[in-house]
Scaffold this active site. Structure first.
Site, PDB file in Angstrom:
ATOM      1  N   ASN A   1      53.699   4.560  69.596  1.00  0.00           N
ATOM      2  CA  ASN A   1      55.036   4.535  69.008  1.00  0.00           C
ATOM      3  C   ASN A   1      56.131   4.999  69.979  1.00  0.00           C
ATOM      4  O   ASN A   1      56.232   6.188  70.287  1.00  0.00           O
ATOM      5  CB  ASN A   1      55.042   5.420  67.761  1.00  0.00           C
ATOM      6  CG  ASN A   1      56.325   5.310  66.966  1.00  0.00           C
ATOM      7  OD1 ASN A   1      57.222   4.558  67.320  1.00  0.00           O
ATOM      8  ND2 ASN A   1      56.395   6.050  65.884  1.00  0.00           N
TER       9      ASN A   1
ATOM     10  N   ARG B   1      45.456  10.732  74.211  1.00  0.00           N
ATOM     11  CA  ARG B   1      45.493  10.347  72.800  1.00  0.00           C
ATOM     12  C   ARG B   1      44.405  11.029  71.989  1.00  0.00           C
ATOM     13  O   ARG B   1      44.635  11.437  70.849  1.00  0.00           O
ATOM     14  CB  ARG B   1      45.342   8.816  72.690  1.00  0.00           C
ATOM     15  CG  ARG B   1      45.348   8.276  71.255  1.00  0.00           C
ATOM     16  CD  ARG B   1      46.716   8.371  70.642  1.00  0.00           C
ATOM     17  NE  ARG B   1      46.760   7.732  69.334  1.00  0.00           N
ATOM     18  CZ  ARG B   1      47.845   7.698  68.574  1.00  0.00           C
ATOM     19  NH1 ARG B   1      48.965   8.261  68.975  1.00  0.00           N
ATOM     20  NH2 ARG B   1      47.811   7.096  67.401  1.00  0.00           N
TER      21      ARG B   1
ATOM     22  N   GLY C   1      49.566  18.179  67.001  1.00  0.00           N
ATOM     23  CA  GLY C   1      50.782  18.377  66.222  1.00  0.00           C
ATOM     24  C   GLY C   1      51.982  18.845  67.017  1.00  0.00           C
ATOM     25  O   GLY C   1      53.011  19.201  66.420  1.00  0.00           O
ATOM     26  N   GLU C   2      51.893  18.839  68.359  1.00  0.00           N
ATOM     27  CA  GLU C   2      53.005  19.336  69.169  1.00  0.00           C
ATOM     28  C   GLU C   2      53.597  18.260  70.068  1.00  0.00           C
ATOM     29  O   GLU C   2      54.382  18.574  70.968  1.00  0.00           O
ATOM     30  CB  GLU C   2      52.550  20.514  70.029  1.00  0.00           C
ATOM     31  CG  GLU C   2      52.198  21.756  69.238  1.00  0.00           C
ATOM     32  CD  GLU C   2      52.064  22.973  70.128  1.00  0.00           C
ATOM     33  OE1 GLU C   2      52.867  23.907  69.963  1.00  0.00           O
ATOM     34  OE2 GLU C   2      51.169  22.982  71.005  1.00  0.00           O
TER      35      GLU C   2
ATOM     36  N   GLU D   1      49.144   6.471  61.691  1.00  0.00           N
ATOM     37  CA  GLU D   1      49.504   6.024  60.347  1.00  0.00           C
ATOM     38  C   GLU D   1      49.906   7.199  59.463  1.00  0.00           C
ATOM     39  O   GLU D   1      50.810   7.073  58.624  1.00  0.00           O
ATOM     40  CB  GLU D   1      48.324   5.274  59.717  1.00  0.00           C
ATOM     41  CG  GLU D   1      48.006   3.931  60.348  1.00  0.00           C
ATOM     42  CD  GLU D   1      47.193   4.044  61.628  1.00  0.00           C
ATOM     43  OE1 GLU D   1      46.948   3.000  62.256  1.00  0.00           O
ATOM     44  OE2 GLU D   1      46.800   5.177  62.006  1.00  0.00           O
TER      45      GLU D   1
ATOM     46  N   LEU E   1      59.292   5.116  69.318  1.00  0.00           N
ATOM     47  CA  LEU E   1      60.420   5.707  68.594  1.00  0.00           C
ATOM     48  C   LEU E   1      60.375   7.230  68.607  1.00  0.00           C
ATOM     49  O   LEU E   1      61.398   7.883  68.433  1.00  0.00           O
ATOM     50  CB  LEU E   1      60.437   5.205  67.145  1.00  0.00           C
ATOM     51  CG  LEU E   1      60.635   3.697  66.976  1.00  0.00           C
ATOM     52  CD1 LEU E   1      60.508   3.310  65.511  1.00  0.00           C
ATOM     53  CD2 LEU E   1      61.992   3.257  67.526  1.00  0.00           C
ATOM     54  N   GLU E   2      59.192   7.799  68.824  1.00  0.00           N
ATOM     55  CA  GLU E   2      59.082   9.265  68.827  1.00  0.00           C
ATOM     56  C   GLU E   2      59.890   9.892  69.965  1.00  0.00           C
ATOM     57  O   GLU E   2      60.672  10.822  69.707  1.00  0.00           O
ATOM     58  CB  GLU E   2      57.609   9.669  68.877  1.00  0.00           C
ATOM     59  CG  GLU E   2      56.862   9.319  67.599  1.00  0.00           C
ATOM     60  CD  GLU E   2      55.371   9.566  67.684  1.00  0.00           C
ATOM     61  OE1 GLU E   2      54.733   9.702  66.621  1.00  0.00           O
ATOM     62  OE2 GLU E   2      54.833   9.617  68.808  1.00  0.00           O
TER      63      GLU E   2
END
Length: 433
Positions: free
Chosen positions: A345, A279, A320-321, A70, A347-348
């Site tokens: 997701n 995750r 963050g990578e 989110e 779309l990444e």
């Protein structure tokens, strides 16, 4: 007192609050237990009860983004707010250490930040006195009765942005309609990702005239700066001609299946490399051990930023990578979908031009997956065996994989626009132009 007495409070919410209060020790125990693998769960507990420094100056827009996903979704909207209205502060709350870390890493001191208080009236009252939000923006579907009521009774408008509601979640809310319906009556506006989500909210009692269908702001994703350059360094380190697949945002019971799929493919594609990105950070060491015990030469991103050419499994154990690692791969599998977690997701990897595969459990992203499937930009497989066949097909036909990636980028471009609509709604609710 744990509860601010009000003679007119609905009995249902009073009973709910009493139950939450009684369960609080168990919730804290769960945090402590999770802290064995991720120490951040044992820190900053005071924030979860509203114990944060008192803010001064302009009243902020309060944005609640429960976790990492989110937070990533709302970053473009927050960046627009900060750029267009620098005089209006933004205060972001999270529920998980990964979400908190992402806020702090991306925004630094440009926004205020704390863990969201638990859904106890005393904690929320303390939070409101110290933060004094001018509006509350809830990202996706993190709906808590006392949180919403605490805003409503103080005249703080609540808008749910980028909202989604699966059939499964709607059924769960419906079972507690005695609590859900009055809660939704106190929500000011909901911006849903698609009409089906909207109909589910309406069936739960939300007023149709307060509902807006905007699409998903996740389609407004951009390629992060520097990702391709760092990815090129990785490709050079492990060998630029090696075929590379990535399995990202994976969960327990998925990694064992994926490692077996990789072993089977490796017998045919001898130089194949697997990037594996669990995750949850607390599982990094567990998955590393699992990969090593499977007899695979495994490198950790945190230890080997430039992995050796003989590395077989590259474990993404940093935060963050993910986009960099997606960029370094040829084919992407998005996890949480071989098991019943609802998927993550797609779309990444798609925005980076990667062909995308997912398992059958995609209810968290049902509409996005359906849209991408229709555009032949994503393939859903039924199980690990079918995933292996699909990967082999794309490895055998790289031109087919490239075409699939191109269609993915085109799909994203044709569905952009939700960000502008949701930003306008957030600004309206906050009373800014």
């Amino acid at each position: 007192m744990f509860y601010e007495w009000n003679p007119f409070i609905p009995m249902t919410r009073l009973l709910y609050s009493l139950l939450f209060f009684c369960l609080t020790p168990l919730i804290l125990l769960k945090l402590w237990m999770r802290g064995r693998q991720s120490p951040d769960y044992r820190r900053r507990w005071g924030e979860r009860f509203g114990l944060i420094p008192r803010l001064s100056g302009e009243r902020p827009i309060w944005i609640h983004a429960v976790s990492f996903g989110e937070t990533m979704a709302i970053i473009p909207l927050v960046e627009r707010l900060l750029a267009e209205h620098p005089q209006i502060p933004v205060f972001i709350t999270s529920m998980t250490p990964t979400g908190s870390a992402r806020v702090q890493t991306h925004f630094g001191d440009r926004v205020g930040h704390a863990y969201c208080p638990y859904d106890l009236p005393c904690a929320l009252s303390r939070f409101h006195r110290r933060v004094r939000p001018r509006s509350c923006v809830i990202v996706e579907t993190e709906l808590w009765p006392n949180l919403i009521h605490s805003c409503a009774k103080r005249g703080v408008p609540v808008v749910v942005t980028n909202a989604r509601l699966s059939a499964r979640s709607a059924a769960g809310y419906q079972r507690f309609s005695w609590l859900t319906r009055p809660m939704l009556n106190e929500v000011s506006r909901i911006a849903v990702q698609n009409r089906d989500d909207g109909e589910r909210f309406i069936s739960l009692g939300f007023a149709p005239d307060k509902l807006q269908v905007t699409g998903s702001i996740k389609f407004d994703i951009d390629t992060p700066a520097g990702a391709s350059e760092e990815a090129a360094k990785l490709r050079h380190a492990w060998g630029s001609t090696r075929p590379v697949i990535i399995a990202a945002s994976t969960h327990d019971d998925e990694e064992s299946q994926l490692l077996e799929v990789y072993r089977n493919l490796k017998s045919r594609y001898h130089t194949l490399l697997l990037i594996l990105v669990p995750r949850h950070p607390e599982r990094f060491l567990t998955i590393y051990d699992q990969s090593v015990k499977a007899g695979l030469r495994t490198c950790r991103r945190s230890v080997s930023p430039a992995p050796a050419p003989d590395c077989e499994v590259y474990l993404g154990d940093t935060m963050g990578e993910l986009m960099t690692l997606y960029s370094a791969a040829d084919i992407a599998f998005v996890g949480g979908s071989l098991i019943e977690r609802g998927g993550h997701n797609p779309l990444e990897p798609a925005v980076l031009g990667k062909p995308v595969l997912m398992g059958p459990h995609v209810y968290n992203f049902h509409q996005i997956v359906a849209t991408m499937e229709q555009e032949l930009a994503l393939q859903v497989v039924s199980d690990a065996e079918e995933l292996q066949r699909a990967l082999a097909e794309l490895l055998d036909h790289p031109e087919q994989a490239r075409a699939m990636g191109i269609r993915g980028r085109a799909c994203i471009e044709s569905n952009r626009g939700a960000l502008d609509q949701q930003l306008a709604l957030v600004k309206q609710m906050a009373g800014i132009q």
